[in-house]
Design a protein around this motif. Structure first.
Motif, PDB file in Angstrom:
ATOM      1  N   GLU A  89       0.836  -1.209   0.000  1.00 50.44           N
ATOM      2  CA  GLU A  89       0.000   0.000   0.000  1.00 50.44           C
ATOM      3  C   GLU A  89       0.868   1.256   0.000  1.00 50.44           C
ATOM      4  OE1 GLU A  89      -2.573  -0.569   3.347  1.00 50.44           O
ATOM      5  OE2 GLU A  89      -3.959  -1.833   2.226  1.00 50.44           O
ATOM      6  N   LYS A  90       1.997   1.221   0.733  1.00 48.37           N
ATOM      7  CA  LYS A  90       2.897   2.369   0.752  1.00 48.37           C
ATOM      8  C   LYS A  90       3.517   2.581  -0.619  1.00 48.37           C
ATOM      9  CE  LYS A  90       6.899   4.325   3.115  1.00 48.37           C
ATOM     10  NZ  LYS A  90       7.621   4.684   1.924  1.00 48.37           N
ATOM     11  N   SER A  91       3.973   1.490  -1.245  1.00 49.55           N
ATOM     12  CA  SER A  91       4.569   1.631  -2.578  1.00 49.55           C
ATOM     13  C   SER A  91       3.525   2.073  -3.589  1.00 49.55           C
ATOM     14  CB  SER A  91       5.235   0.327  -3.020  1.00 49.55           C
ATOM     15  OG  SER A  91       4.273  -0.695  -3.207  1.00 49.55           O
ATOM     16  N   LEU A  92       2.296   1.610  -3.418  1.00 50.73           N
ATOM     17  CA  LEU A  92       1.217   2.035  -4.313  1.00 50.73           C
ATOM     18  C   LEU A  92       0.932   3.522  -4.126  1.00 50.73           C
ATOM     19  CD1 LEU A  92      -0.872   1.065  -6.395  1.00 50.73           C
ATOM     20  CD2 LEU A  92      -2.430   0.621  -4.504  1.00 50.73           C
ATOM     21  N   ALA A  93       0.912   3.982  -2.872  1.00 45.58           N
ATOM     22  CA  ALA A  93       0.694   5.405  -2.603  1.00 45.58           C
ATOM     23  C   ALA A  93       1.857   6.229  -3.160  1.00 45.58           C
ATOM     24  CB  ALA A  93       0.533   5.649  -1.108  1.00 45.58           C
ATOM     25  N   ASP A  94       3.095   5.722  -2.986  1.00 43.86           N
ATOM     26  CA  ASP A  94       4.252   6.431  -3.541  1.00 43.86           C
ATOM     27  C   ASP A  94       4.164   6.500  -5.063  1.00 43.86           C
ATOM     28  OD1 ASP A  94       5.209   6.727  -0.987  1.00 43.86           O
ATOM     29  OD2 ASP A  94       6.696   5.105  -1.140  1.00 43.86           O
ATOM     30  N   ALA A  95       3.764   5.399  -5.680  1.00 43.21           N
ATOM     31  CA  ALA A  95       3.629   5.372  -7.139  1.00 43.21           C
ATOM     32  C   ALA A  95       2.544   6.344  -7.602  1.00 43.21           C
ATOM     33  CB  ALA A  95       3.305   3.956  -7.616  1.00 43.21           C
ATOM     34  N   ARG A  96       1.450   6.390  -6.864  1.00 42.23           N
ATOM     35  CA  ARG A  96       0.383   7.338  -7.225  1.00 42.23           C
ATOM     36  C   ARG A  96       0.881   8.775  -7.083  1.00 42.23           C
ATOM     37  NH1 ARG A  96      -4.599   4.345  -4.247  1.00 42.23           N
ATOM     38  NH2 ARG A  96      -5.071   2.887  -5.915  1.00 42.23           N
ATOM     39  N   ALA A  97       1.599   9.050  -5.985  1.00 40.98           N
ATOM     40  CA  ALA A  97       2.127  10.406  -5.789  1.00 40.98           C
ATOM     41  C   ALA A  97       3.118  10.757  -6.891  1.00 40.98           C
ATOM     42  CB  ALA A  97       2.800  10.510  -4.419  1.00 40.98           C
ATOM     43  N   LYS A  98       3.967   9.801  -7.250  1.00 38.00           N
ATOM     44  CA  LYS A  98       4.933  10.048  -8.324  1.00 38.00           C
ATOM     45  C   LYS A  98       4.204  10.264  -9.643  1.00 38.00           C
ATOM     46  CE  LYS A  98       9.104   8.258 -10.460  1.00 38.00           C
ATOM     47  NZ  LYS A  98      10.095   7.188 -10.495  1.00 38.00           N
TER      48      LYS A  98
END
Length: 181
Positions: A89-98
């Motif tokens: 979920e953190k990597s998904l949130a980071d990917a969305r932010a990026k």
């Protein structure tokens, strides 16, 4: 049908059977039965208490230990799965932010390119407009010059026809120029 004699034979046999008791309920055999019951009970008790029950208890204890180990392993795996889900979920949130930042950068870049293209197009249009205005002014001045010469020629012809006077081209041009002012 049965003959009456046969009934009597059956009745006699039943009478003998009624006199003899069922062996386990015959009081003459009670002592030996109690003796063998005590020996059988003792042998079964010893077998069960020394061999069977410890094995069953060991199997139950082993099963209890295996279940406890399985529950511990399941708890560890659940904790690992929860950690993996949190990391995902953190990597998904980071990917969305990026992705949002890349999209914002792309939009800003596209907006800058569009603004630059509009500015260039406006500059080109302004240059063409200035050039067109210069050409229009030149054309107008040329047309006005021609109109003056035509007016001077028309005035020359009109004076000659109407007044019968002869006027020079320079005098006609001066007269037309004086009327404009």
């Amino acid at each position: 049908m049965l003959a009456p004699e046969s009934h009597s034979e059956y009745a006699e046999g039943a009478g003998h059977a009624a006199e003899a008791a069922f062996p386990p309920f015959d009081p003459t055999y009670f002592a030996s039965q109690l003796f063998w019951l005590a020996i059988s009970f003792f042998v079964l008790y010893v077998l069960l208490s020394r061999f069977v029950l410890p094995r069953i208890g060991g199997a139950i204890e082993e099963r209890r230990d295996r279940i406890a180990d399985d529950l511990d392993t399941a708890a560890q795996l659940k904790a690992q799965a929860d950690e993996t889900v949190r990391a995902y979920e953190k990597s998904l949130a980071d990917a969305r932010a990026k992705a949002h930042s890349v999209a914002a950068e792309a939009k800003a870049s596209a907006d800058a390119e569009v603004a630059d293209a509009i500015r260039k197009a406006d500059a080109e249009l302004d240059a063409k407009l200035d050039e067109s205005e210069t050409r229009i002014r030149a054309s107008r001045d040329a047309a006005l010059g021609e109109v003056r010469s035509i007016a001077a020629g028309a005035a020359l012809v009109a004076v000659e026809h109407l007044a019968g006077l002869e006027v020079s081209d320079d005098d006609a041009a001066k007269a037309v120029a004086a009327v404009k002012e």
